[in-house]
Design a protein around this motif. Structure first.
Motif, PDB file in Angstrom:
ATOM      1  N   VAL A 183      -1.964  -3.985  -9.902  1.00 50.16           N
ATOM      2  CA  VAL A 183      -2.039  -2.706  -9.187  1.00 50.16           C
ATOM      3  C   VAL A 183      -3.456  -2.151  -9.287  1.00 50.16           C
ATOM      4  O   VAL A 183      -4.072  -2.198 -10.352  1.00 50.16           O
ATOM      5  N   VAL A 184      -3.956  -1.633  -8.168  1.00 45.55           N
ATOM      6  CA  VAL A 184      -5.210  -0.878  -8.152  1.00 45.55           C
ATOM      7  C   VAL A 184      -4.882   0.537  -7.693  1.00 45.55           C
ATOM      8  O   VAL A 184      -4.221   0.727  -6.665  1.00 45.55           O
ATOM      9  N   LEU A 193       0.863  -1.184   0.000  1.00 49.95           N
ATOM     10  CA  LEU A 193       0.000   0.000   0.000  1.00 49.95           C
ATOM     11  C   LEU A 193       0.897   1.231   0.000  1.00 49.95           C
ATOM     12  O   LEU A 193       1.636   1.479   0.963  1.00 49.95           O
ATOM     13  N   VAL A 194       0.864   1.972  -1.094  1.00 50.68           N
ATOM     14  CA  VAL A 194       1.724   3.150  -1.250  1.00 50.68           C
ATOM     15  C   VAL A 194       0.834   4.383  -1.301  1.00 50.68           C
ATOM     16  O   VAL A 194       0.059   4.550  -2.249  1.00 50.68           O
ATOM     17  N   LEU A 206      -2.144   1.754  -4.886  1.00 52.48           N
ATOM     18  CA  LEU A 206      -1.252   2.902  -5.066  1.00 52.48           C
ATOM     19  C   LEU A 206      -2.040   4.191  -5.275  1.00 52.48           C
ATOM     20  O   LEU A 206      -2.994   4.212  -6.057  1.00 52.48           O
ATOM     21  N   ALA A 207      -1.621   5.257  -4.569  1.00 53.46           N
ATOM     22  CA  ALA A 207      -2.143   6.606  -4.814  1.00 53.46           C
ATOM     23  C   ALA A 207      -1.000   7.397  -5.440  1.00 53.46           C
ATOM     24  O   ALA A 207      -0.174   7.974  -4.721  1.00 53.46           O
ATOM     25  N   GLY A 253      -6.113 -13.129   5.164  1.00 57.39           N
ATOM     26  CA  GLY A 253      -4.885 -13.796   5.569  1.00 57.39           C
ATOM     27  C   GLY A 253      -3.636 -13.206   4.928  1.00 57.39           C
ATOM     28  O   GLY A 253      -2.619 -13.891   4.817  1.00 57.39           O
ATOM     29  N   LEU A 254      -3.697 -11.952   4.514  1.00 55.30           N
ATOM     30  CA  LEU A 254      -2.555 -11.289   3.884  1.00 55.30           C
ATOM     31  C   LEU A 254      -2.018 -10.190   4.791  1.00 55.30           C
ATOM     32  O   LEU A 254      -2.727  -9.655   5.634  1.00 55.30           O
ATOM     33  N   ARG A 255      -0.763  -9.872   4.586  1.00 53.57           N
ATOM     34  CA  ARG A 255      -0.135  -8.777   5.318  1.00 53.57           C
ATOM     35  C   ARG A 255      -0.098  -7.535   4.434  1.00 53.57           C
ATOM     36  O   ARG A 255      -0.262  -7.629   3.227  1.00 53.57           O
ATOM     37  N   VAL A 256       0.161  -6.379   5.076  1.00 56.26           N
ATOM     38  CA  VAL A 256       0.246  -5.118   4.331  1.00 56.26           C
ATOM     39  C   VAL A 256       1.564  -4.426   4.646  1.00 56.26           C
ATOM     40  O   VAL A 256       1.942  -4.277   5.813  1.00 56.26           O
ATOM     41  N   ILE A 257       2.275  -4.037   3.611  1.00 59.77           N
ATOM     42  CA  ILE A 257       3.432  -3.155   3.750  1.00 59.77           C
ATOM     43  C   ILE A 257       2.971  -1.755   3.357  1.00 59.77           C
ATOM     44  O   ILE A 257       2.515  -1.537   2.235  1.00 59.77           O
ATOM     45  N   LEU A 258       3.079  -0.815   4.275  1.00 59.79           N
ATOM     46  CA  LEU A 258       2.640   0.558   4.031  1.00 59.79           C
ATOM     47  C   LEU A 258       3.849   1.453   3.798  1.00 59.79           C
ATOM     48  O   LEU A 258       4.789   1.479   4.601  1.00 59.79           O
ATOM     49  N   CYS A 259       3.816   2.206   2.700  1.00 55.68           N
ATOM     50  CA  CYS A 259       4.872   3.169   2.399  1.00 55.68           C
ATOM     51  C   CYS A 259       4.248   4.537   2.175  1.00 55.68           C
ATOM     52  O   CYS A 259       3.217   4.653   1.514  1.00 55.68           O
ATOM     53  N   ASN A 260       4.904   5.565   2.709  1.00 55.18           N
ATOM     54  CA  ASN A 260       4.434   6.939   2.594  1.00 55.18           C
ATOM     55  C   ASN A 260       5.405   7.721   1.719  1.00 55.18           C
ATOM     56  O   ASN A 260       6.580   7.873   2.056  1.00 55.18           O
TER      57      ASN A 260
END
Length: 333
Positions: A140-141, A64-65, A121-122, A89-96
């Motif tokens: 990608v969404v 998640l960006v 992605l935003a 059952g999934l993990r999230v990697i968050l980037c800013n």
């Protein structure tokens, strides 16, 4: 009966190994991949994602960006994405990214090195333009900001309609000199400016706009520049909550009364917008729905990679408060 990879191979007239390569990242021609994807649609085949992740060493992680995690809009969307990922059952990697295209490029490379299963992605305007020629290797969404036409699944607010609705409301309340302050780093600000311009033209009113970094300080400076360059606007429309806070601070520092001296309207129904006096008129965005729909589109893209690209357009809700009370009315005295 569930279709198998052999059924797809039979329908496409190729071997099961070719189907596997076409559905993965194997060396096949574009024409052959299209032939296999058509067979997937015809047979209703659904790939075994867990097995595919094991074979390709993918991580079972969603990337998640976001542009600015300090912006409550992205905080709300991220919460919904994380909840949907957790349920799957999934993990999230968050980037800013901080609205920085160079930093954004680093994080997109990181996501591919981490072999994420897919990304939400935003994008900044720069990255949105690059996506047409440099697409990521995973599904990608896009959220909040549009990319190349027809290139990626996306979940967007109807920004032009929402911005125009705010202009229409201000005009109905008796305001005519309406200025606009819009974020300059994303397509969202551009679209909201387009809605503002279209509505102003429809009402036969002059446009007065500025594009700024989506920051509180930038909004304070932008509003000061508006005051210095000409007569004080009767109303100001801003394109996100950080700009809204900046204009509110600057107007109070200047001793202006809202709405007697200046009406104010913007986007994002954060708690503080209803607690200040008077409350601020805003467009409320469906944050949780944006996150949930984005994850649903990503899951669908993972299950059926050959499905047509989908663009989901959501509507905002105008929350009317005292900051746009009728010009000259008792509320504005």
């Amino acid at each position: 009966m569930t279709a198998s990879i052999k059924d797809v191979a039979r329908a496409a007239g190729v071997s099961p190994a070719t189907v596997s390569r076409a559905l993965g990242k194997g060396p096949v021609s574009a024409a052959l991949r299209a032939q296999v994807l058509e067979a997937v649609r015809a047979t209703g085949y659904r790939p075994n994602l867990a097995a595919r992740r094991l074979r390709s060493q993918e991580s079972g992680t969603i990337g998640l960006v976001v542009a600015d995690i300090g912006n409550p809009f992205f905080t709300g969307v991220a919460r919904a994405v994380e909840e949907a990922a957790y349920q799957a059952g999934l993990r999230v990697i968050l980037c800013n990214t901080g609205e920085d295209p160079a930093r954004e490029a680093i994080y997109l490379r990181l996501m591919q090195e981490e072999r994420v299963t897919g990304m939400i992605l935003a994008p900044t305007r720069v990255t949105a333009e690059r996506l047409a020629t440099q697409p990521p290797e995973v599904p990608v969404v896009l959220i909040d900001r549009a990319g190349p036409p027809g290139g990626f699944d996306s979940v967007l607010l109807d920004n032009q309609a929402a911005s125009a609705a705010l202009v229409d409301h201000l005009v109905a309340q008796g305001y005519r000199r309406i200025a606009g302050l819009f974020g300059q780093t994303s397509g969202t600000g551009i679209e909201r400016a387009e809605g503002y311009r279209a509505a102003m033209a429809r009402h036969g009113l002059p446009v007065r706009e500025r594009f700024l970094l989506p920051q509180v300080v930038a909004a304070e400076q932008g509003f000061a520049a508006l005051r210095a360059e000409g007569p004080l606007p009767e109303a100001v429309l801003v394109s996100n909550s950080l700009l809204l806070m900046g204009v509110l601070r600057a107007s109070r520092a200047a001793g202006l009364r809202i709405p007697a001296d200046l009406a104010l309207a913007g986007f994002d129904n954060e708690d503080w917008t209803g607690l200040v006096e008077p409350g601020l008129t805003v467009v409320e965005q469906p944050l949780a729905e944006i996150g949930r729909v984005a994850m649903a589109l990503l899951f669908e893209r993972l299950r059926l990679p050959g499905t047509p690209v989908r663009k989901v357009m959501l509507s905002g809700r105008c929350v009317l408060r005292g900051s746009t009370a009728r010009r000259g009315g008792p509320e504005a005295d």
